[in-house]
Design a protein around this motif. Structure first.
Motif, PDB file in Angstrom:
ATOM      1  N   LEU A   1      30.048  41.664  34.789  1.00  0.00           N
ATOM      2  CA  LEU A   1      30.598  41.969  33.473  1.00  0.00           C
ATOM      3  C   LEU A   1      30.493  43.468  33.189  1.00  0.00           C
ATOM      4  O   LEU A   1      31.435  44.083  32.669  1.00  0.00           O
ATOM      5  CB  LEU A   1      29.862  41.154  32.403  1.00  0.00           C
ATOM      6  N   ARG A   2      29.389  44.058  33.567  1.00  0.00           N
ATOM      7  CA  ARG A   2      29.198  45.510  33.369  1.00  0.00           C
ATOM      8  C   ARG A   2      30.253  46.304  34.131  1.00  0.00           C
ATOM      9  O   ARG A   2      30.881  47.222  33.611  1.00  0.00           O
ATOM     10  CB  ARG A   2      27.781  45.899  33.827  1.00  0.00           C
ATOM     11  N   ALA A   3      30.482  45.928  35.397  1.00  0.00           N
ATOM     12  CA  ALA A   3      31.448  46.644  36.222  1.00  0.00           C
ATOM     13  C   ALA A   3      32.889  46.403  35.765  1.00  0.00           C
ATOM     14  O   ALA A   3      33.712  47.323  35.778  1.00  0.00           O
ATOM     15  CB  ALA A   3      31.294  46.227  37.683  1.00  0.00           C
ATOM     16  N   ALA A   4      33.189  45.176  35.369  1.00  0.00           N
ATOM     17  CA  ALA A   4      34.566  44.813  35.035  1.00  0.00           C
ATOM     18  C   ALA A   4      34.990  45.258  33.641  1.00  0.00           C
ATOM     19  O   ALA A   4      36.191  45.291  33.356  1.00  0.00           O
ATOM     20  CB  ALA A   4      34.749  43.305  35.166  1.00  0.00           C
ATOM     21  N   THR A   5      34.042  45.589  32.788  1.00  0.00           N
ATOM     22  CA  THR A   5      34.398  45.954  31.410  1.00  0.00           C
ATOM     23  C   THR A   5      34.044  47.403  31.100  1.00  0.00           C
ATOM     24  O   THR A   5      33.870  47.756  29.919  1.00  0.00           O
ATOM     25  CB  THR A   5      33.705  45.010  30.401  1.00  0.00           C
ATOM     26  N   GLU A   6      33.983  48.230  32.119  1.00  0.00           N
ATOM     27  CA  GLU A   6      33.624  49.641  31.899  1.00  0.00           C
ATOM     28  C   GLU A   6      34.470  50.302  30.820  1.00  0.00           C
ATOM     29  O   GLU A   6      33.975  51.108  30.040  1.00  0.00           O
ATOM     30  CB  GLU A   6      33.774  50.434  33.200  1.00  0.00           C
ATOM     31  N   ASP A   7      35.759  49.976  30.790  1.00  0.00           N
ATOM     32  CA  ASP A   7      36.673  50.614  29.850  1.00  0.00           C
ATOM     33  C   ASP A   7      37.004  49.728  28.648  1.00  0.00           C
ATOM     34  O   ASP A   7      37.974  49.990  27.938  1.00  0.00           O
ATOM     35  CB  ASP A   7      37.971  51.001  30.574  1.00  0.00           C
ATOM     36  N   ASP A   8      36.214  48.697  28.419  1.00  0.00           N
ATOM     37  CA  ASP A   8      36.465  47.767  27.320  1.00  0.00           C
ATOM     38  C   ASP A   8      35.490  48.083  26.189  1.00  0.00           C
ATOM     39  O   ASP A   8      34.290  47.795  26.296  1.00  0.00           O
ATOM     40  CB  ASP A   8      36.288  46.322  27.812  1.00  0.00           C
ATOM     41  N   ALA A   9      35.994  48.666  25.124  1.00  0.00           N
ATOM     42  CA  ALA A   9      35.142  49.091  24.000  1.00  0.00           C
ATOM     43  C   ALA A   9      34.477  47.919  23.289  1.00  0.00           C
ATOM     44  O   ALA A   9      33.518  48.118  22.545  1.00  0.00           O
ATOM     45  CB  ALA A   9      35.979  49.902  23.002  1.00  0.00           C
ATOM     46  N   ARG A  10      34.944  46.688  23.534  1.00  0.00           N
ATOM     47  CA  ARG A  10      34.357  45.518  22.874  1.00  0.00           C
ATOM     48  C   ARG A  10      33.000  45.144  23.470  1.00  0.00           C
ATOM     49  O   ARG A  10      32.226  44.420  22.843  1.00  0.00           O
ATOM     50  CB  ARG A  10      35.298  44.310  22.995  1.00  0.00           C
ATOM     51  N   VAL A  11      32.728  45.643  24.666  1.00  0.00           N
ATOM     52  CA  VAL A  11      31.498  45.280  25.378  1.00  0.00           C
ATOM     53  C   VAL A  11      30.631  46.527  25.508  1.00  0.00           C
ATOM     54  O   VAL A  11      31.074  47.551  26.032  1.00  0.00           O
ATOM     55  CB  VAL A  11      31.815  44.672  26.760  1.00  0.00           C
ATOM     56  N   ASP A  12      29.401  46.441  25.058  1.00  0.00           N
ATOM     57  CA  ASP A  12      28.465  47.567  25.053  1.00  0.00           C
ATOM     58  C   ASP A  12      27.792  47.696  26.423  1.00  0.00           C
ATOM     59  O   ASP A  12      27.003  46.826  26.809  1.00  0.00           O
ATOM     60  CB  ASP A  12      27.414  47.353  23.967  1.00  0.00           C
ATOM     61  N   PRO A  13      28.080  48.766  27.155  1.00  0.00           N
ATOM     62  CA  PRO A  13      27.477  48.915  28.488  1.00  0.00           C
ATOM     63  C   PRO A  13      25.951  49.056  28.442  1.00  0.00           C
ATOM     64  O   PRO A  13      25.259  48.596  29.349  1.00  0.00           O
ATOM     65  CB  PRO A  13      28.136  50.172  29.058  1.00  0.00           C
ATOM     66  N   LEU A  14      25.423  49.651  27.391  1.00  0.00           N
ATOM     67  CA  LEU A  14      23.967  49.791  27.279  1.00  0.00           C
ATOM     68  C   LEU A  14      23.310  48.427  27.068  1.00  0.00           C
ATOM     69  O   LEU A  14      22.220  48.178  27.591  1.00  0.00           O
ATOM     70  CB  LEU A  14      23.602  50.759  26.159  1.00  0.00           C
ATOM     71  N   GLN A  15      23.954  47.557  26.310  1.00  0.00           N
ATOM     72  CA  GLN A  15      23.453  46.197  26.135  1.00  0.00           C
ATOM     73  C   GLN A  15      23.416  45.484  27.491  1.00  0.00           C
ATOM     74  O   GLN A  15      22.428  44.829  27.823  1.00  0.00           O
ATOM     75  CB  GLN A  15      24.340  45.428  25.152  1.00  0.00           C
ATOM     76  N   LEU A  16      24.479  45.628  28.265  1.00  0.00           N
ATOM     77  CA  LEU A  16      24.515  44.988  29.581  1.00  0.00           C
ATOM     78  C   LEU A  16      23.470  45.593  30.519  1.00  0.00           C
ATOM     79  O   LEU A  16      22.832  44.860  31.280  1.00  0.00           O
ATOM     80  CB  LEU A  16      25.913  45.081  30.185  1.00  0.00           C
ATOM     81  N   ASP A  17      23.283  46.890  30.472  1.00  0.00           N
ATOM     82  CA  ASP A  17      22.241  47.514  31.296  1.00  0.00           C
ATOM     83  C   ASP A  17      20.873  46.917  30.984  1.00  0.00           C
ATOM     84  O   ASP A  17      20.083  46.642  31.889  1.00  0.00           O
ATOM     85  CB  ASP A  17      22.208  49.033  31.081  1.00  0.00           C
ATOM     86  N   GLU A  18      20.601  46.725  29.702  1.00  0.00           N
ATOM     87  CA  GLU A  18      19.316  46.145  29.301  1.00  0.00           C
ATOM     88  C   GLU A  18      19.212  44.687  29.743  1.00  0.00           C
ATOM     89  O   GLU A  18      18.151  44.239  30.203  1.00  0.00           O
ATOM     90  CB  GLU A  18      19.121  46.256  27.785  1.00  0.00           C
ATOM     91  N   LEU A  19      20.295  43.935  29.646  1.00  0.00           N
ATOM     92  CA  LEU A  19      20.268  42.539  30.099  1.00  0.00           C
ATOM     93  C   LEU A  19      20.068  42.444  31.612  1.00  0.00           C
ATOM     94  O   LEU A  19      19.360  41.559  32.095  1.00  0.00           O
ATOM     95  CB  LEU A  19      21.559  41.826  29.666  1.00  0.00           C
ATOM     96  N   ILE A  20      20.651  43.368  32.356  1.00  0.00           N
ATOM     97  CA  ILE A  20      20.458  43.409  33.812  1.00  0.00           C
ATOM     98  C   ILE A  20      18.995  43.731  34.128  1.00  0.00           C
ATOM     99  O   ILE A  20      18.368  43.084  34.970  1.00  0.00           O
ATOM    100  CB  ILE A  20      21.411  44.437  34.453  1.00  0.00           C
ATOM    101  N   ARG A  21      18.437  44.725  33.446  1.00  0.00           N
ATOM    102  CA  ARG A  21      17.039  45.091  33.661  1.00  0.00           C
ATOM    103  C   ARG A  21      16.116  43.926  33.320  1.00  0.00           C
ATOM    104  O   ARG A  21      15.193  43.597  34.054  1.00  0.00           O
ATOM    105  CB  ARG A  21      16.670  46.315  32.808  1.00  0.00           C
TER     106      ARG A  21
END
Length: 160
Positions: free
Chosen positions: A117-137
């Protein structure tokens, strides 16, 4: 990722999160080692928090979490309880070990979902990359703790 595929992917993970949450809660109640059970209950709390974040992501992308997917996920978890463990009627010590393996596998799948999801939504403003980074960690930390519990129980069950 187009919205149809994104929403289908998220619903798939919603079903998995429903199964995973149910499995964590059950193992937290039924594990024979009370200390391991307490650790699993703590992880169950985190898994439910992660599931809530998935719900928020689903809604942010314009979809709604599917009740059918959630019900299907819980039914899959229930069916997964019926596995060979060397005992027909009583709970086997191997059940404690197999269940921890299943929990670890579930969190590994969850982390893979967050990573994609992080990789596929890099350019999707609806998805927060920092939130995904934290969920991955966080999933990585959960996997490490489950690996430790798995080895601890495995040494007791197999090494006994």
């Amino acid at each position: 990722m187009n919205d149809d595929m994104l929403h289908a992917y998220l619903q798939h993970h919603w079903a998995g999160s429903s199964a995973g949450a149910a499995m964590f809660e059950r193992v937290g109640r039924s594990h024979s080692d009370t200390d391991v059970a307490a650790h699993v209950r703590q992880l169950a709390t985190e898994i439910n928090e992660d599931r809530e974040q998935l719900r928020q992501i689903i809604m942010a992308t314009g979809a709604t979490p599917s009740r059918i997917a959630a019900t299907t996920g819980r039914a899959m978890e229930f069916a997964g309880r019926f596995k060979p463990n060397g005992r027909l009627v009583r709970r086997s010590p191997l059940s404690d070990l197999f269940e921890l393996e299943a929990l670890r596998d579930a969190v590994t799948a969850k982390r893979a979902g967050w990573q994609l999801l992080r990789a596929a939504t890099e350019d999707d403003a609806r998805v927060d990359p920092l939130q995904l980074d934290e969920l991955i960690r966080r999933a990585g930390d959960q996997i490490t703790r489950l690996e430790d519990l798995h080895l601890r129980v495995g040494r007791t069950v197999i090494g006994a």
